[in-house]
Design an enzyme around this catalytic site. Sequence first.
Site, PDB file in Angstrom:
ATOM      1  N   GLN B  22       0.852  -1.200   0.000  1.00 34.80           N
ATOM      2  CA  GLN B  22       0.000   0.000   0.000  1.00 34.80           C
ATOM      3  C   GLN B  22       0.883   1.243   0.000  1.00 34.80           C
ATOM      4  OE1 GLN B  22      -3.387   0.022  -0.223  1.00 34.80           O
ATOM      5  NE2 GLN B  22      -3.716  -2.184  -0.023  1.00 34.80           N
ATOM      6  N   ARG B  31       0.375   9.364  -9.308  1.00 33.37           N
ATOM      7  CA  ARG B  31      -0.913   8.773  -8.960  1.00 33.37           C
ATOM      8  C   ARG B  31      -1.619   9.598  -7.891  1.00 33.37           C
ATOM      9  NH1 ARG B  31      -3.507   4.218  -5.659  1.00 33.37           N
ATOM     10  NH2 ARG B  31      -2.574   5.322  -3.898  1.00 33.37           N
ATOM     11  N   GLY B  55     -12.340  -0.855  -3.068  1.00 34.10           N
ATOM     12  CA  GLY B  55     -10.954  -1.254  -2.782  1.00 34.10           C
ATOM     13  C   GLY B  55     -10.209  -0.124  -2.108  1.00 34.10           C
ATOM     14  N   GLU B  77     -13.127  -2.920   1.363  1.00 36.78           N
ATOM     15  CA  GLU B  77     -11.810  -3.506   1.143  1.00 36.78           C
ATOM     16  C   GLU B  77     -11.848  -4.983   1.493  1.00 36.78           C
ATOM     17  OE1 GLU B  77      -8.813  -2.635  -0.161  1.00 36.78           O
ATOM     18  OE2 GLU B  77      -8.092  -4.619   0.441  1.00 36.78           O
ATOM     19  N   GLU B 106     -18.202  -7.636  -4.327  1.00 36.10           N
ATOM     20  CA  GLU B 106     -19.223  -8.502  -4.909  1.00 36.10           C
ATOM     21  C   GLU B 106     -20.137  -9.093  -3.839  1.00 36.10           C
ATOM     22  OE1 GLU B 106     -15.991  -8.569  -5.658  1.00 36.10           O
ATOM     23  OE2 GLU B 106     -15.807  -8.349  -7.830  1.00 36.10           O
ATOM     24  N   GLU B 120      -9.364   3.214  -7.337  1.00 37.89           N
ATOM     25  CA  GLU B 120      -8.098   3.102  -8.072  1.00 37.89           C
ATOM     26  C   GLU B 120      -7.922   1.626  -8.373  1.00 37.89           C
ATOM     27  OE1 GLU B 120      -5.303   2.026  -9.325  1.00 37.89           O
ATOM     28  OE2 GLU B 120      -3.879   2.612  -7.748  1.00 37.89           O
ATOM     29  N   GLU B 129      -4.961  -7.751 -13.726  1.00 36.10           N
ATOM     30  CA  GLU B 129      -5.668  -7.870 -12.436  1.00 36.10           C
ATOM     31  C   GLU B 129      -7.182  -7.926 -12.592  1.00 36.10           C
ATOM     32  OE1 GLU B 129      -4.593  -5.203  -9.240  1.00 36.10           O
ATOM     33  OE2 GLU B 129      -2.558  -4.990 -10.003  1.00 36.10           O
TER      34      GLU B 129
END
Lengths: 360, 360
Positions: B22, B31, B55, B77, B106, B120, B129
Amino acid sequence: GSVDKAADFANYFCTYAFLYHQKEMLSDRVRMDAYYNAIFRNARHFQGKTVLDVGTGSGILAIWAAQAGAQKVYAVEATNMAGHARTVAVGNGVDHIVEVIEGSIEDINLPEKVDIIISEWMGYFLVRESMFDSVIHARDRWLKPNGMMYPSHARMWVAPMQTSLGEHKVQEYHNSMSDWSHFLHETSSQYGVDMSLLTDPYRQEQRKYFLQTSLWNNLYPNQIIGPPAVVKEFDCRTATLDEVSSVHSSFRIPLDSGHQSLCGFAGWFDVHFKGCPSDPADHEVELTTAPSLEDSTHWGQQVFLLHPPISYRDGDILNGTMEITRSTYNHRLMDVNFLHNLERPGSRPTEQVVSAFFIE
Amino acid sequence: GSVDKAADFANYFCTYAFLYHQKEMLSDRVRMDAYYNAIFRNARHFQGKTVLDVGTGSGILAIWAAQAGAQKVYAVEATNMAGHARTVAVGNGVDHIVEVIEGSIEDINLPEKVDIIISEWMGYFLVRESMFDSVIHARDRWLKPNGMMYPSHARMWVAPMQTSLGEHKVQEYHNSMSDWSHFLHETSSQYGVDMSLLTDPYRQEQRKYFLQTSLWNNLYPNQIIGPPAVVKEFDCRTATLDEVSSVHSSFRIPLDSGHQSLCGFAGWFDVHFKGCPSDPADHEVELTTAPSLEDSTHWGQQVFLLHPPISYRDGDILNGTMEITRSTYNHRLMDVNFLHNLERPGSRPTEQVVSAFFIE
Ligand SMILES: Nc1ncnc2c1ncn2[C@@H]1O[C@H](CSCC[C@H](N)C(=O)O)[C@@H](O)[C@H]1O
Ligand SMILES: Nc1ncnc2c1ncn2[C@@H]1O[C@H](CSCC[C@H](N)C(=O)O)[C@@H](O)[C@H]1O
């Protein structure tokens, strides 16, 4: 911890599906010589017999068993290496003897019980990967009552050691923590978010990574500073899942004089091919992964570093216990805890120290 | 290919569960600046609104959204980072606004629909990914009909390039194959087993590894030898799973004169924060991962090397199609196929060449 089987298999088997990795194992001369000699110097054990190779990979052990005279060899492999093993069996004219079965040993079926189980199941420090579980499973289901295990015995060793690796790791750890301070400053001054409450968890994560994870290393024999101790011995014919899934053991090792500092512990293993009590091997073979100048293996040794190293005096005796349990988040990895102190002749023993490690 | 969810999650989420990883993302200045500016220069979009951060990782975007005036932020998350995000929200006094929910997007439930989704989600070359799938899923389930996506648009770029990386890779590949010959010889002479039937599969495995796997690289702008082409543009408000799971595109790029050899293709992406048609951003922000001397990102570029490089003449035009599909054995990885040739003014075009790659 409960294990999701699909997740475990996806993670575990991915390296073995590469010929490159199989080739690395097939190029380990010490490993190859041991299995080769164990089979061909005891070919009598294989002649006319039915054999199961647990995790055949490229098929090498199964083919040797056939060449030594086995009548039938079941070669089970979970990955797509199975196809390659079949090809190699054909190429060596033993496909009428070697039957390759693709699947995990836990799931497949054999038409009969076998006389011998052969397998190369050993992970780093013997137990990493936990593949011995699969061999035990196969043995209990498919080995005849008086069947034989190849290898028949396995031992785990631990020894005190010296090294300068630790200083480097401590330096990396300190660098990482000073990066973190810099990061905290930037994130707060440039982006208005204070992340300083994450300092403790970050330190813990970095300590684990740099200081508490055991290292793979090929040690020189002179880095060992006291007589190695056996922490566990398995008889492959009788070992149980309980016995392999957690190991508790104690050791008492007089430290070599002439050195001054105990930098950590080295762990390794050996296995033996002795046949079985009712039909011992004609030629016992040993495969050892102990530190060696000439006969090092791809397993090397696992190094557990003490931070800081412990200074000792001539005559001190290292007293300790070692506890190896499975990691709760991945049953193929291990948590290792040492509890240790020094006995000194003519004075009080030093305080007991707990050193916690992870085999990743 | 069908995906086992537990296996996929175990593999995919393990890196994100480390603060170290992270921190790497949080230290990517390009970014960070882009998301920071997108939010604070368009704070009007966030004021009094309900936001979903898909996320959230360390919680950074959710906290910014709260600082910009959001009334409520749901920060979802999948990994145990969720606990850390909660801690950071407390440390920054926004825990009455930011609600961290641990779980995969989900699977979780929200009490209401949201005005803005921020995320992001971009992987190497945008699509590695496949996390955009999760954002689409969240959008279709939780975004209000006139809701906004942050970022709102994403583009994939490809460009012809020069490099000397290829020679090194070819050398490594040749070394690996000559090791193999040596290995075949040893295995047969020392251990009586002929593995030569595995030469073809071994070559294929090594070709894939050394020659066909795209490489991460931070290119210099002068390595690009023709105008970059957009291979795909996504409108994040309307993109569908079908659209993101396979990309087919063609390009026609006049090659820069003064160079002589086309060594491969470079791929990268950019995303844009434009608000939505009914309420455009006050200040549009772009985050680009194009080759740059000063503003490189942790994404770098993906490099697809041609073996051997293709020589070209002044005036040649590179003509091609690019097809990106998901790997059958891991839906988070991609297979990339180029079909390309050169158009030359005043003569016949060169033969079409197929170049197949893997994004691993
Ligand atoms: N439960 C299981 N069922 C079937 N194969 C397994 C297994 N666990 C591990 N294996 C396989 O066992 C092999 C161990 S490596 C040893 C390969 C070969 N016997 C040799 O000596 O060279 C790997 O190929 C791995 O995929
Ligand atoms: N389906 C899903 N559900 C929940 N979290 C997910 C997810 N897929 C990916 N993630 C999480 O999304 C994060 C992407 S990385 C970005 C982290 C953070 N938003 C930042 O900008 O710094 C990772 O922490 C990953 O664990």
